[in-house]
Write a protein that holds these residues in place. Structure first.
Motif, mmCIF file in Angstrom:
data_model
loop_
_atom_site.group_PDB
_atom_site.id
_atom_site.type_symbol
_atom_site.label_atom_id
_atom_site.label_comp_id
_atom_site.label_asym_id
_atom_site.label_seq_id
_atom_site.Cartn_x
_atom_site.Cartn_y
_atom_site.Cartn_z
ATOM 1 N N UNK A 88 0.837 -1.207 0.000
ATOM 2 C CA UNK A 88 0.000 0.000 0.000
ATOM 3 C C UNK A 88 0.869 1.253 0.000
ATOM 4 N N UNK A 89 1.883 1.276 0.844
ATOM 5 C CA UNK A 89 2.770 2.441 0.922
ATOM 6 C C UNK A 89 3.536 2.625 -0.391
ATOM 7 N N UNK A 90 3.938 1.524 -1.022
ATOM 8 C CA UNK A 90 4.635 1.604 -2.308
ATOM 9 C C UNK A 90 3.717 2.179 -3.380
ATOM 10 N N UNK A 91 2.448 1.806 -3.365
ATOM 11 C CA UNK A 91 1.498 2.371 -4.323
ATOM 12 C C UNK A 91 1.324 3.870 -4.106
ATOM 13 N N UNK A 92 1.220 4.296 -2.844
ATOM 14 C CA UNK A 92 1.086 5.722 -2.548
ATOM 15 C C UNK A 92 2.293 6.508 -3.045
ATOM 16 N N UNK A 93 3.473 5.953 -2.835
ATOM 17 C CA UNK A 93 4.691 6.627 -3.278
ATOM 18 C C UNK A 93 4.836 6.586 -4.797
ATOM 19 N N UNK A 94 4.524 5.447 -5.406
ATOM 20 C CA UNK A 94 4.649 5.314 -6.854
ATOM 21 C C UNK A 94 3.705 6.225 -7.615
ATOM 22 N N UNK A 95 2.521 6.472 -7.059
ATOM 23 C CA UNK A 95 1.545 7.372 -7.692
ATOM 24 C C UNK A 95 1.763 8.823 -7.297
ATOM 25 N N UNK A 96 2.794 9.080 -6.499
ATOM 26 C CA UNK A 96 3.191 10.430 -6.067
ATOM 27 C C UNK A 96 2.082 11.179 -5.322
ATOM 28 N N UNK A 97 1.372 10.470 -4.466
ATOM 29 C CA UNK A 97 0.392 11.138 -3.611
ATOM 30 C C UNK A 97 1.125 11.957 -2.567
ATOM 31 N N UNK A 98 0.577 13.114 -2.242
ATOM 32 C CA UNK A 98 1.182 13.997 -1.241
ATOM 33 C C UNK A 98 0.658 13.592 0.138
ATOM 34 N N UNK A 99 1.353 12.646 0.746
ATOM 35 C CA UNK A 99 0.945 12.103 2.044
ATOM 36 C C UNK A 99 1.445 13.032 3.138
ATOM 37 N N UNK A 100 0.517 13.506 3.943
ATOM 38 C CA UNK A 100 0.869 14.405 5.041
ATOM 39 C C UNK A 100 1.122 13.619 6.321
ATOM 40 N N UNK A 101 0.313 12.584 6.538
ATOM 41 C CA UNK A 101 0.408 11.814 7.774
ATOM 42 C C UNK A 101 0.146 10.353 7.431
ATOM 43 N N UNK A 102 0.935 9.446 7.997
ATOM 44 C CA UNK A 102 0.774 8.021 7.738
ATOM 45 C C UNK A 102 0.902 7.279 9.061
ATOM 46 N N UNK A 103 -0.089 6.441 9.349
ATOM 47 C CA UNK A 103 -0.004 5.614 10.550
ATOM 48 C C UNK A 103 -0.332 4.176 10.168
ATOM 49 N N UNK A 104 0.404 3.254 10.774
ATOM 50 C CA UNK A 104 0.276 1.836 10.468
ATOM 51 C C UNK A 104 0.121 1.079 11.777
#
Length: 145
Positions: A88-104
């Motif tokens: 999931x995190x790789x998809x977010x990074x690969x699609x260049x989403x501007x993630x402000x906060x991430x919790x797992x």
């Protein structure tokens, strides 16, 4: 020497715009800002210029509303432990989403892990992100909070 006698490019554009506005005002029946001789007096009257511009602007179609991104919270429930979370995190990074906060939240022996993130998106982009998450094999469910 001849170039000094010719009007500047800016002056030609102003004169051309004035004559174009004059033709439009004559068609609409508005008073002309030119002298009776038909030559340009050097400055159009403000009332005729405004009426021509108002007529031109009122005929335009309304511009579509611009939507600006805002921070939206998306949660995905993931199977496969840390490997599913990393997908999931790789998809977010690969699609260049501007993630402000991430919790797992990954717990050993539990079927689902939780990935929550705050992303700068428009409403349409947020719906697209949720659909992309739902299409991933490791994601059990995804929702926009």
């Amino acid at each position: 020497m001849v170039a000094d006698l010719l009007p500047s490019r800016r002056a030609r554009v102003v004169v051309a715009d004035h004559y174009r506005a004059r033709r439009l005002s004559q068609v609409a029946g508005a008073p002309s800002s030119c002298a009776d001789s038909g030559t340009w007096s050097g400055s159009p009257t403000s009332s005729s210029r405004r009426s021509v511009m108002t007529a031109l602007l009122s005929d335009r179609a309304a511009a579509p509303a611009v939507t600006y991104p805002s921070h939206r919270r998306v949660t995905a429930y993931v199977a496969g432990g840390l490997d599913g979370v990393l997908r999931v995190v790789t998809m977010l990074r690969g699609r260049r989403y501007k993630v402000r906060d991430l919790s797992v939240e990954v717990c050993d022996g539990v079927v689902e892990s939780v990935v929550s993130c705050t992303v700068a998106l428009t409403a349409d982009e947020a719906a697209l992100l949720v659909e992309r998450l739902r299409r991933m094999p490791a994601v059990v469910s995804a929702e926009q909070v």
